[in-house]
Write a protein that holds these residues in place. Structure first.
Motif, PDB file in Angstrom:
ATOM      1  N   VAL A   7       4.979  14.749   2.995  1.00 35.99           N
ATOM      2  CA  VAL A   7       4.000  13.678   2.819  1.00 35.99           C
ATOM      3  C   VAL A   7       2.751  14.204   2.137  1.00 35.99           C
ATOM      4  N   SER A   8       2.273  15.371   2.576  1.00 36.32           N
ATOM      5  CA  SER A   8       1.013  15.895   2.050  1.00 36.32           C
ATOM      6  C   SER A   8       1.130  16.356   0.605  1.00 36.32           C
ATOM      7  N   ASP A   9       2.346  16.796   0.176  1.00 41.22           N
ATOM      8  CA  ASP A   9       2.520  17.304  -1.180  1.00 41.22           C
ATOM      9  C   ASP A   9       3.048  16.249  -2.153  1.00 41.22           C
ATOM     10  N   SER A  10       3.437  15.088  -1.627  1.00 44.91           N
ATOM     11  CA  SER A  10       4.053  14.088  -2.482  1.00 44.91           C
ATOM     12  C   SER A  10       3.042  13.497  -3.455  1.00 44.91           C
ATOM     13  N   THR A  11       3.385  13.500  -4.736  1.00 49.10           N
ATOM     14  CA  THR A  11       2.520  12.900  -5.759  1.00 49.10           C
ATOM     15  C   THR A  11       3.212  11.710  -6.413  1.00 49.10           C
ATOM     16  N   LYS A  12       4.342  11.326  -5.858  1.00 57.86           N
ATOM     17  CA  LYS A  12       5.100  10.215  -6.420  1.00 57.86           C
ATOM     18  C   LYS A  12       4.339   8.908  -6.306  1.00 57.86           C
ATOM     19  N   GLN A  13       4.160   8.210  -7.407  1.00 56.82           N
ATOM     20  CA  GLN A  13       3.445   6.942  -7.419  1.00 56.82           C
ATOM     21  C   GLN A  13       4.428   5.800  -7.208  1.00 56.82           C
ATOM     22  N   LEU A  14       4.271   5.084  -6.130  1.00 57.46           N
ATOM     23  CA  LEU A  14       5.135   3.961  -5.824  1.00 57.46           C
ATOM     24  C   LEU A  14       4.445   2.668  -6.244  1.00 57.46           C
ATOM     25  N   PRO A  15       5.206   1.639  -6.626  1.00 59.49           N
ATOM     26  CA  PRO A  15       4.581   0.381  -7.038  1.00 59.49           C
ATOM     27  C   PRO A  15       3.836  -0.271  -5.896  1.00 59.49           C
ATOM     28  N   VAL A  16       2.634  -0.737  -6.159  1.00 63.30           N
ATOM     29  CA  VAL A  16       1.836  -1.402  -5.143  1.00 63.30           C
ATOM     30  C   VAL A  16       2.262  -2.859  -5.049  1.00 63.30           C
ATOM     31  N   PHE A  17       2.691  -3.276  -3.868  1.00 59.65           N
ATOM     32  CA  PHE A  17       3.115  -4.651  -3.674  1.00 59.65           C
ATOM     33  C   PHE A  17       1.905  -5.555  -3.512  1.00 59.65           C
ATOM     34  N   SER A  18       2.014  -6.763  -3.988  1.00 61.87           N
ATOM     35  CA  SER A  18       0.912  -7.715  -3.875  1.00 61.87           C
ATOM     36  C   SER A  18       0.829  -8.244  -2.447  1.00 61.87           C
ATOM     37  N   VAL A  19      -0.313  -8.835  -2.138  1.00 61.76           N
ATOM     38  CA  VAL A  19      -0.510  -9.447  -0.830  1.00 61.76           C
ATOM     39  C   VAL A  19       0.518 -10.548  -0.599  1.00 61.76           C
ATOM     40  N   ASP A  20       0.792 -11.339  -1.633  1.00 62.28           N
ATOM     41  CA  ASP A  20       1.776 -12.423  -1.501  1.00 62.28           C
ATOM     42  C   ASP A  20       3.158 -11.875  -1.166  1.00 62.28           C
ATOM     43  N   SER A  21       3.522 -10.732  -1.764  1.00 65.38           N
ATOM     44  CA  SER A  21       4.833 -10.140  -1.495  1.00 65.38           C
ATOM     45  C   SER A  21       4.928  -9.670  -0.049  1.00 65.38           C
ATOM     46  N   ILE A  22       3.874  -9.036   0.439  1.00 60.55           N
ATOM     47  CA  ILE A  22       3.885  -8.564   1.820  1.00 60.55           C
ATOM     48  C   ILE A  22       3.945  -9.743   2.784  1.00 60.55           C
ATOM     49  N   ASN A  23       3.179 -10.789   2.514  1.00 62.87           N
ATOM     50  CA  ASN A  23       3.242 -11.990   3.360  1.00 62.87           C
ATOM     51  C   ASN A  23       4.644 -12.589   3.350  1.00 62.87           C
ATOM     52  N   TYR A  24       5.300 -12.559   2.198  1.00 61.21           N
ATOM     53  CA  TYR A  24       6.656 -13.103   2.074  1.00 61.21           C
ATOM     54  C   TYR A  24       7.618 -12.336   2.980  1.00 61.21           C
ATOM     55  N   PHE A  25       7.534 -11.005   2.956  1.00 61.11           N
ATOM     56  CA  PHE A  25       8.412 -10.195   3.798  1.00 61.11           C
ATOM     57  C   PHE A  25       8.126 -10.444   5.285  1.00 61.11           C
ATOM     58  N   LEU A  26       6.856 -10.546   5.660  1.00 56.64           N
ATOM     59  CA  LEU A  26       6.503 -10.773   7.054  1.00 56.64           C
ATOM     60  C   LEU A  26       7.017 -12.122   7.547  1.00 56.64           C
ATOM     61  N   GLN A  27       6.890 -13.146   6.710  1.00 56.68           N
ATOM     62  CA  GLN A  27       7.317 -14.491   7.108  1.00 56.68           C
ATOM     63  C   GLN A  27       8.833 -14.610   7.192  1.00 56.68           C
ATOM     64  N   GLY A  28       9.546 -13.784   6.415  1.00 55.50           N
ATOM     65  CA  GLY A  28      11.006 -13.873   6.411  1.00 55.50           C
ATOM     66  C   GLY A  28      11.691 -13.002   7.433  1.00 55.50           C
ATOM     67  N   ASP A  29      10.922 -12.182   8.137  1.00 49.61           N
ATOM     68  CA  ASP A  29      11.495 -11.256   9.115  1.00 49.61           C
ATOM     69  C   ASP A  29      11.263 -11.793  10.528  1.00 49.61           C
ATOM     70  N   THR A  30      12.343 -12.003  11.269  1.00 47.94           N
ATOM     71  CA  THR A  30      12.217 -12.546  12.627  1.00 47.94           C
ATOM     72  C   THR A  30      11.949 -11.477  13.667  1.00 47.94           C
ATOM     73  N   SER A  31      11.910 -10.210  13.262  1.00 49.56           N
ATOM     74  CA  SER A  31      11.669  -9.138  14.229  1.00 49.56           C
ATOM     75  C   SER A  31      10.443  -8.317  13.844  1.00 49.56           C
ATOM     76  N   VAL A  32       9.393  -8.997  13.421  1.00 46.25           N
ATOM     77  CA  VAL A  32       8.142  -8.317  13.105  1.00 46.25           C
ATOM     78  C   VAL A  32       7.533  -7.769  14.393  1.00 46.25           C
ATOM     79  N   LEU A  33       7.116  -6.524  14.362  1.00 45.92           N
ATOM     80  CA  LEU A  33       6.506  -5.880  15.517  1.00 45.92           C
ATOM     81  C   LEU A  33       4.996  -6.073  15.465  1.00 45.92           C
TER      82      LEU A  33
END
Length: 397
Positions: A199-225
């Motif tokens: 984790v500390s050495d990783s420099t890999k750039q991952l795509p940043v998801f939009s707020v709308d995308s994160i909300n979409y995943f949360l709303q579609g998951d019935t087992s959100v913690l």
């Protein structure tokens, strides 16, 4: 959609007389983690964190120890990263401007990097302030499964007052911070080119998801913690002095509880204070301030930071849970001898419960009201101290 969770929770993190002074904010120069600090935590029985507001009494004095051998160790891991290790898991943090973020974590089985880091705190955080944001992370489990984690985090300074700790210490100038975190995880087979070695050495750039995308995943998951964490910060101490954690299944209809736990940070084990001049100086300053206010207090009959002053006496209290299903707990502290009674009324004014008047000495007390057979709805809890009332709304569910 049901998923399996590989979640590792972030769990870092005077006398009884006198008036409660103004609440101190949580600030980066006084409360930010420091490299080379080792913090002793003791796992204790869970207790409901109680109500929000000012002038609150939190009495955790009778909680039993579950595990006394527990520590958190902070280290510098880079120019801009600080890590905290506990429960065999290392968490990585970054301070950007006035905000503290969780940037990733790793242990022998799991490694996760946050491309959209999780907001932990925003400094300064004073009573009523709120900091919230969205986060996303990617990683691997046992180098075989790919983990995608999405969610939200919200931290609010929701209460202030005084706290009685399991060791018997009573601390004033306490600010409580409530953090509510939603977590949705997606698990899939791991592709060879997505393995994260560190984790500390990783420099890999991952795509940043939009707020709308994160909300979409949360709303579609019935087992959100949902993870609900309360931390009590006492002015003059860099790290929390008490913490409660509860987790459950989150939905728009209800929250199903999974487990609860609590941690106590013994003040006499805060060895870092030997090199923390800012906080030791603040402790001395507040002690002198308390002495001055105690000498100058008068029979005002008004609220001082929410702590009721009656007949030259300080009265602080707390009640929980609210809403209540069966048993309502009520705790209070008297700085002087007083006559106390309390009653419960329906929203229409009908008295449904009344306690006898008690002549009590200065100290801390606890009462309970069995509301298991009461009808659902709103009630008014009225506390009489020397014939002067204080009232709170109670919801029976």
């Amino acid at each position: 959609m049901k998923h399996h969770f590989f979640l590792f929770l972030f769990l870092p993190l005077w006398g009884m007389s006198g008036l409660l002074s103004a609440q101190e904010p949580v600030r980066s120069d006084f409360n930010m983690f420091r490299a080379n600090d080792t913090i002793v935590k003791q796992q204790v029985e869970y207790k409901d964190p109680g109500k929000q507001g000012t002038g609150i009494l939190w009495d955790f004095g009778k909680l039993k120890t579950v595990d006394s051998k527990y520590t958190v160790v902070y280290e510098q891991t880079g120019d801009s990263l600080l890590s905290g290790t506990e429960h065999h898991t290392r968490y990585y943090y970054g301070l950007r401007n006035d905000s503290l973020f969780l940037t990733g974590y790793e242990n022998p089985t799991t490694k996760v990097v946050y491309d959209s880091p999780e907001l932990i705190l925003r400094f300064p955080l004073k009573l009523g302030d709120k900091a919230e944001g969205y986060y996303r992370g990617s990683g691997s489990y046992c180098d075989k499964l790919d983990i995608k984690a999405y969610g939200t985090s919200s931290s609010t300074a929701d209460a202030s007052g005084m706290i009685i700790l399991p060791g018997g210490d009573t601390l004033r100038h306490v600010t409580r911070v409530r953090t509510t975190k939603l977590v949705s995880e997606r698990i899939a087979p791991l592709l060879p080119d997505t393995i994260i070695t560190s984790v500390s050495d990783s420099t890999k750039q991952l795509p940043v998801f939009s707020v709308d995308s994160i909300n979409y995943f949360l709303q579609g998951d019935t087992s959100v913690l949902v993870v609900d964490t309360y931390r009590w910060y006492a002015a003059g101490y860099r790290y929390p002095v008490f913490e409660t954690v509860s987790t459950g299944n989150y939905s728009t209809a209800a929250k199903t509880e999974y487990f609860t736990t609590a941690f106590y940070f013994p003040p006499d084990k805060h060895a870092y204070l030997k090199t923390d001049r800012k906080n030791t100086s603040l402790q001395a300053e507040l002690l002198e301030k308390d002495k001055t206010e105690n000498a100058n207090k008068n029979d005002s009959g008004n609220n001082v930071d929410g702590s009721v002053v009656i007949d030259n006496m300080e009265f602080t209290y707390n009640y929980y849970p609210n809403p209540v299903e069966s048993q309502l707990n009520f705790e209070y502290c008297l700085s002087k001898d007083a006559k106390v009674s309390f009653g419960l009324y329906s929203i229409t004014g009908l008295m449904v419960y009344r306690s006898p008047v008690k002549s009590l000495r200065a100290g801390t007390y606890a009462e309970t009201i069995d509301m298991g057979y009461y009808s659902r709805g709103e009630y008014i809890l009225t506390i009489m101290v020397n014939n002067k009332p204080s009232s709170e709304k109670i919801i029976k569910k």
